[in-house]
Scaffold this motif. Structure first.
Motif, mmCIF file in Angstrom:
data_model
loop_
_atom_site.group_PDB
_atom_site.id
_atom_site.type_symbol
_atom_site.label_atom_id
_atom_site.label_comp_id
_atom_site.label_asym_id
_atom_site.label_seq_id
_atom_site.Cartn_x
_atom_site.Cartn_y
_atom_site.Cartn_z
ATOM 1 N N SER A 84 0.997 -1.312 -0.105
ATOM 2 C CA SER A 84 -0.012 -0.217 0.028
ATOM 3 C C SER A 84 0.709 1.255 -0.022
ATOM 4 C CB SER A 84 -0.939 0.152 1.152
ATOM 5 O OG SER A 84 -0.111 0.130 2.425
ATOM 6 N N GLU A 143 -6.473 11.905 -3.357
ATOM 7 C CA GLU A 143 -7.125 11.160 -2.335
ATOM 8 C C GLU A 143 -6.830 9.956 -2.007
ATOM 9 O OE1 GLU A 143 -8.743 12.796 -0.002
ATOM 10 O OE2 GLU A 143 -9.662 14.644 -0.886
ATOM 11 N N ARG A 144 -7.069 8.851 -3.114
ATOM 12 C CA ARG A 144 -6.541 7.619 -2.777
ATOM 13 C C ARG A 144 -5.144 7.504 -2.415
ATOM 14 N NH1 ARG A 144 -7.366 4.987 -8.342
ATOM 15 N NH2 ARG A 144 -6.576 3.156 -7.582
ATOM 16 N N ARG A 186 -3.325 9.489 -0.609
ATOM 17 C CA ARG A 186 -3.396 10.036 0.809
ATOM 18 C C ARG A 186 -3.856 8.920 1.446
ATOM 19 N NH1 ARG A 186 -7.314 14.990 3.119
ATOM 20 N NH2 ARG A 186 -6.541 15.074 5.261
ATOM 21 N N GLN A 187 -4.794 8.040 1.320
ATOM 22 C CA GLN A 187 -5.391 7.112 2.105
ATOM 23 C C GLN A 187 -4.280 5.970 2.154
ATOM 24 O OE1 GLN A 187 -8.315 7.179 3.921
ATOM 25 N NE2 GLN A 187 -7.345 5.584 5.014
ATOM 26 N N SER A 188 -4.000 5.562 1.048
ATOM 27 C CA SER A 188 -3.051 4.549 1.037
ATOM 28 C C SER A 188 -1.557 4.908 1.896
ATOM 29 C CB SER A 188 -2.388 4.135 -0.386
ATOM 30 O OG SER A 188 -3.694 3.626 -1.078
ATOM 31 N N SER A 227 -1.576 7.038 4.241
ATOM 32 C CA SER A 227 -2.046 6.866 5.463
ATOM 33 C C SER A 227 -2.117 5.507 6.085
ATOM 34 C CB SER A 227 -3.327 7.627 5.658
ATOM 35 O OG SER A 227 -3.948 7.737 7.294
ATOM 36 N N ASP A 228 -2.456 4.713 5.367
ATOM 37 C CA ASP A 228 -2.762 3.377 5.924
ATOM 38 C C ASP A 228 -1.413 2.874 6.184
ATOM 39 O OD1 ASP A 228 -5.492 3.362 5.846
ATOM 40 O OD2 ASP A 228 -5.475 2.370 4.043
ATOM 41 N N GLN A 235 1.799 11.453 2.130
ATOM 42 C CA GLN A 235 0.713 11.900 2.728
ATOM 43 C C GLN A 235 0.761 13.462 2.538
ATOM 44 O OE1 GLN A 235 -1.018 10.975 6.738
ATOM 45 N NE2 GLN A 235 0.492 9.100 6.482
#
Length: 217
Positions: free
Chosen positions: A81, A110-111, A113-115, A117-118, A125
């Protein structure tokens, strides 16, 4: 595992399979090579993007987007990820920076940023937040743009990416000027110049001076 070690792993896996009939090492070797290919594709794509930024008149290199897309595909297949988030960010940059298509870019950021963050990937980020802030600024959503750039700067400060903090401050100065906070804009640029100078970030210093000229006029 280093590049040489991955190549050696593949060589040994081949010999084990061909000479001893032992195919157990092939899957691991393939995974290592996929990881190496993904890293290389991402690195090559970044080089092409840097060339574009240095000479925008040259236009888009048609090899750039496929390199980032291949990297994203490989990282996804490896369930990486962190890598996938970074590749998605760069795909977004092609659409935003080169093609000027924020509608496509924002969804990718956005995708990413989420990946990121995970995966606990603070640098990606911070980059995604910066470019989401740029998109918000271009859409006239000044308060949201300021929020996103400030959040990006906090992460960049945390990881020691001070040149990036100065770069974000250029955007924050433009936003302050657009909000008629002219003294704030000047103060932001003054601080950004001190930071950029300390980092020998000459490209950012040029951006600061361009922003200062634009704001003063």
């Amino acid at each position: 595992m280093s590049t040489g070690e991955r190549i050696e792993q593949a060589r040994k896996a081949y010999e084990q399979a061909v000479y001893r009939g032992d195919v157990e090492g092939l899957a691991g070797a393939e995974s290592g090579l996929a990881d190496l290919e993904a890293d290389t594709a991402l690195a090559r794509g970044r080089i092409l993007h840097a060339r574009f930024l240095a000479d925008r008149a040259s236009g888009e290199d048609p090899a750039e987007l496929p390199l980032f897309e291949r990297a994203a595909e490989l990282y996804r297949s490896l369930a990486d990820s962190r890598g996938e988030g970074e590749a998605l960010f760069w795909i977004g940059c092609v659409h935003q920076v080169i093609r000027r298509d924020n509608a496509v870019a924002v969804a990718l950021f956005e995708r990413a940023r989420q990946s990121a963050s995970d995966a606990g990937d603070l640098p990606t980020q911070a980059e995604a937040l910066r470019h989401l802030g740029i998109a918000a600024h271009m859409a006239g959503r000044l308060s949201k743009a300021c929020e996103l750039l400030e959040e990006s700067s906090r992460l960049r400060q945390r990881i020691g990416a001070l040149s990036g903090v100065a770069a974000n401050m250029v955007g924050l100065a433009y936003i302050a000027s657009a909000q008629n906070r002219h003294s704030d804009a000047t103060a932001i640029l003054d601080e950004a110049h001190v930071i950029a100078t300390s980092q020998q970030a000459h490209a950012i210093i040029r951006q600061i001076e361009e922003a200062r000229a634009a704001i003063e006029n």
